[in-house]
Design a protein around this motif. Structure first.
Motif, PDB file in Angstrom:
ATOM      1  N   ILE A  23       0.852  -1.177   0.000  1.00  0.00           N
ATOM      2  CA  ILE A  23       0.000   0.000   0.000  1.00  0.00           C
ATOM      3  C   ILE A  23       0.893   1.233   0.000  1.00  0.00           C
ATOM      4  O   ILE A  23       1.868   1.290   0.750  1.00  0.00           O
ATOM      5  CB  ILE A  23      -0.895   0.036   1.260  1.00  0.00           C
ATOM      6  CG1 ILE A  23      -1.642  -1.273   1.449  1.00  0.00           C
ATOM      7  CG2 ILE A  23      -1.838   1.227   1.237  1.00  0.00           C
ATOM      8  CD1 ILE A  23      -2.505  -1.671   0.295  1.00  0.00           C
ATOM      9  N   THR A  45      -7.261   4.281  -5.152  1.00  0.00           N
ATOM     10  CA  THR A  45      -8.587   4.517  -4.591  1.00  0.00           C
ATOM     11  C   THR A  45      -8.601   5.908  -3.972  1.00  0.00           C
ATOM     12  O   THR A  45      -7.554   6.448  -3.614  1.00  0.00           O
ATOM     13  CB  THR A  45      -8.947   3.505  -3.487  1.00  0.00           C
ATOM     14  OG1 THR A  45      -8.125   3.751  -2.348  1.00  0.00           O
ATOM     15  CG2 THR A  45      -8.772   2.080  -3.941  1.00  0.00           C
ATOM     16  N   TRP A  50     -10.985   3.929   0.228  1.00  0.00           N
ATOM     17  CA  TRP A  50     -10.042   3.165   1.045  1.00  0.00           C
ATOM     18  C   TRP A  50     -10.590   2.984   2.462  1.00  0.00           C
ATOM     19  O   TRP A  50     -10.517   1.901   3.026  1.00  0.00           O
ATOM     20  CB  TRP A  50      -8.682   3.847   1.058  1.00  0.00           C
ATOM     21  CG  TRP A  50      -7.656   3.021   1.752  1.00  0.00           C
ATOM     22  CD1 TRP A  50      -7.043   3.292   2.936  1.00  0.00           C
ATOM     23  CD2 TRP A  50      -7.140   1.755   1.330  1.00  0.00           C
ATOM     24  NE1 TRP A  50      -6.177   2.278   3.264  1.00  0.00           N
ATOM     25  CE2 TRP A  50      -6.221   1.331   2.295  1.00  0.00           C
ATOM     26  CE3 TRP A  50      -7.377   0.948   0.224  1.00  0.00           C
ATOM     27  CZ2 TRP A  50      -5.528   0.126   2.190  1.00  0.00           C
ATOM     28  CZ3 TRP A  50      -6.686  -0.244   0.117  1.00  0.00           C
ATOM     29  CH2 TRP A  50      -5.777  -0.645   1.082  1.00  0.00           C
TER      30      TRP A  50
END
Length: 63
Positions: A23, A45, A50
């Motif tokens: 991430i 996103t 998220w």
């Protein structure tokens, strides 16, 4: 145009595993990529998306 991504990291639970996702931070959300194929790129996103995903994971909605 791709968003600049900062701070790629994977879960501490992954330890030395290589079959994980990473991430990264973008301006308004997160980027996600596969550690096995980083060259394939990543998806992004929004911050709202998220947060909704993390809430669903914590609530075990994907089990």
């Amino acid at each position: 145009m791709t968003a600049p991504v900062e701070g790629w990291r994977k879960a501490s639970y992954s330890s030395r595993e290589t079959d994980c996702v990473e991430i990264g931070r973008i301006d308004d959300g997160a980027a996600v990529r596969d550690t096995k194929n980083r060259a394939a790129g990543y998806l992004t996103t929004t911050g709202r998306q998220w947060s909704a995903f993390i809430d669903a994971v914590k609530a075990e909605r994907f089990g």
